[in-house]
Design a protein around this motif. Sequence first.
Motif, PDB file in Angstrom:
ATOM      1  N   TYR A 132     -36.695  -9.435 -49.323  1.00 53.53           N
ATOM      2  CA  TYR A 132     -35.656  -9.283 -48.296  1.00 53.53           C
ATOM      3  C   TYR A 132     -35.032  -7.906 -48.450  1.00 53.53           C
ATOM      4  N   TYR A 133     -34.751  -7.257 -47.320  1.00 53.11           N
ATOM      5  CA  TYR A 133     -33.850  -6.110 -47.401  1.00 53.11           C
ATOM      6  C   TYR A 133     -32.921  -6.082 -46.197  1.00 53.11           C
ATOM      7  N   LEU A 134     -31.662  -5.852 -46.525  1.00 52.87           N
ATOM      8  CA  LEU A 134     -30.656  -5.536 -45.523  1.00 52.87           C
ATOM      9  C   LEU A 134     -30.800  -4.058 -45.219  1.00 52.87           C
ATOM     10  N   TRP A 135     -30.981  -3.710 -43.951  1.00 53.78           N
ATOM     11  CA  TRP A 135     -31.087  -2.302 -43.587  1.00 53.78           C
ATOM     12  C   TRP A 135     -29.887  -1.897 -42.736  1.00 53.78           C
ATOM     13  N   ALA A 136     -29.414  -0.701 -43.019  1.00 53.01           N
ATOM     14  CA  ALA A 136     -28.288  -0.152 -42.266  1.00 53.01           C
ATOM     15  C   ALA A 136     -28.596   1.300 -41.946  1.00 53.01           C
ATOM     16  N   MET A 137     -28.379   1.668 -40.697  1.00 58.59           N
ATOM     17  CA  MET A 137     -28.619   3.033 -40.244  1.00 58.59           C
ATOM     18  C   MET A 137     -27.348   3.575 -39.604  1.00 58.59           C
ATOM     19  N   ALA A 138     -27.234   4.894 -39.614  1.00 62.03           N
ATOM     20  CA  ALA A 138     -26.126   5.543 -38.922  1.00 62.03           C
ATOM     21  C   ALA A 138     -26.531   6.951 -38.534  1.00 62.03           C
ATOM     22  N   GLY A 139     -26.052   7.364 -37.385  1.00 65.60           N
ATOM     23  CA  GLY A 139     -26.287   8.713 -36.889  1.00 65.60           C
ATOM     24  C   GLY A 139     -25.424   8.944 -35.671  1.00 65.60           C
ATOM     25  N   GLU A 140     -25.548  10.110 -35.080  1.00 72.66           N
ATOM     26  CA  GLU A 140     -24.729  10.426 -33.909  1.00 72.66           C
ATOM     27  C   GLU A 140     -25.151   9.615 -32.685  1.00 72.66           C
ATOM     28  N   ARG A 141     -26.445   9.282 -32.597  1.00 66.09           N
ATOM     29  CA  ARG A 141     -26.942   8.526 -31.441  1.00 66.09           C
ATOM     30  C   ARG A 141     -27.529   7.209 -31.940  1.00 66.09           C
ATOM     31  N   ARG A 142     -26.983   6.096 -31.424  1.00 65.96           N
ATOM     32  CA  ARG A 142     -27.399   4.763 -31.873  1.00 65.96           C
ATOM     33  C   ARG A 142     -28.595   4.293 -31.039  1.00 65.96           C
ATOM     34  N   ALA A 143     -29.778   4.651 -31.494  1.00 64.25           N
ATOM     35  CA  ALA A 143     -30.997   4.261 -30.783  1.00 64.25           C
ATOM     36  C   ALA A 143     -32.077   3.977 -31.806  1.00 64.25           C
TER      37      ALA A 143
END
Length: 269
Positions: free
Chosen positions: A236-247
């Motif tokens: 299992y992995y919880l993934w989290a992303m972040a950036g200026e454009r949420r796509a």
Amino acid sequence: MGMLHVRGPYPLGYARIAEPGLTPLRHLRIGTVRLSPGSEIRLTFPDWETVLVLLRGKGDLEWPEGSVKVDRPDVFRELATALYLPSGMSVRLKAEEETEWAAIHALGDPDLPPRLITPGTLHPRVVGGEGFRRQIVEILGPDFPARHLLVGETLTFGGNWSSYPPHKHDEERPGEEAALEEVYLYKIHPPSGFALQWIYSSHHNIDHLFVIRSDDIVIIPCGYHPVVAPPGYTLYYLWAMAGERRALEVSVDPAHRWLLEHYQLSSPR
């Protein structure tokens, strides 16, 4: 480049694990909240939008606009309960039994509403092909009203690859790829198991292979990042992303792009 691999487990209370400074992250922060039976904690994050994802345990979740009892035996048998909080809003967590939350942050917007996500509102799907099948659940997808964050969970079945065919999201090319840094928080069943995480990019001159244990966190600032679960162990992995454009726009390693057509995949995710 800074620290990319952090070994768990983590201390009781709220623990800051990966954030800008010691790691190459610029937008994203991740921590954990571990509570012993009968304990509680109140948290406020003045500048950050936050997603709290219950990983295991039973207790109470309270915020200014609501409260709910939560219960998740583990990440392998039940979908997530999660709470999105805009910046500046406080939350109270109380544990009936040993409880663990992931706390994911990015710079936020105080005007967005809080929102509770429950297992019944989530839509798991099995993707991939022979040797790389996994279940993906988006907790905060692109349509969710947030400033920076995208969050979800992936279950990779024993003997399968994940984040495969190898793909990346480190360049801003609207319609093709969005620049998003990412973190993975792993659990393995049975917990004696392991996994392998590869991060590579000739453009950024990185080539790292990590042996993953349950509770580890890996930071993925750039590059392709396939991961594999050995036979007999579910990853299992919880993934989290972040950036200026949420796509959720990613590009596949050209050397392996043929796999998309071979397996008739619409997306590497």
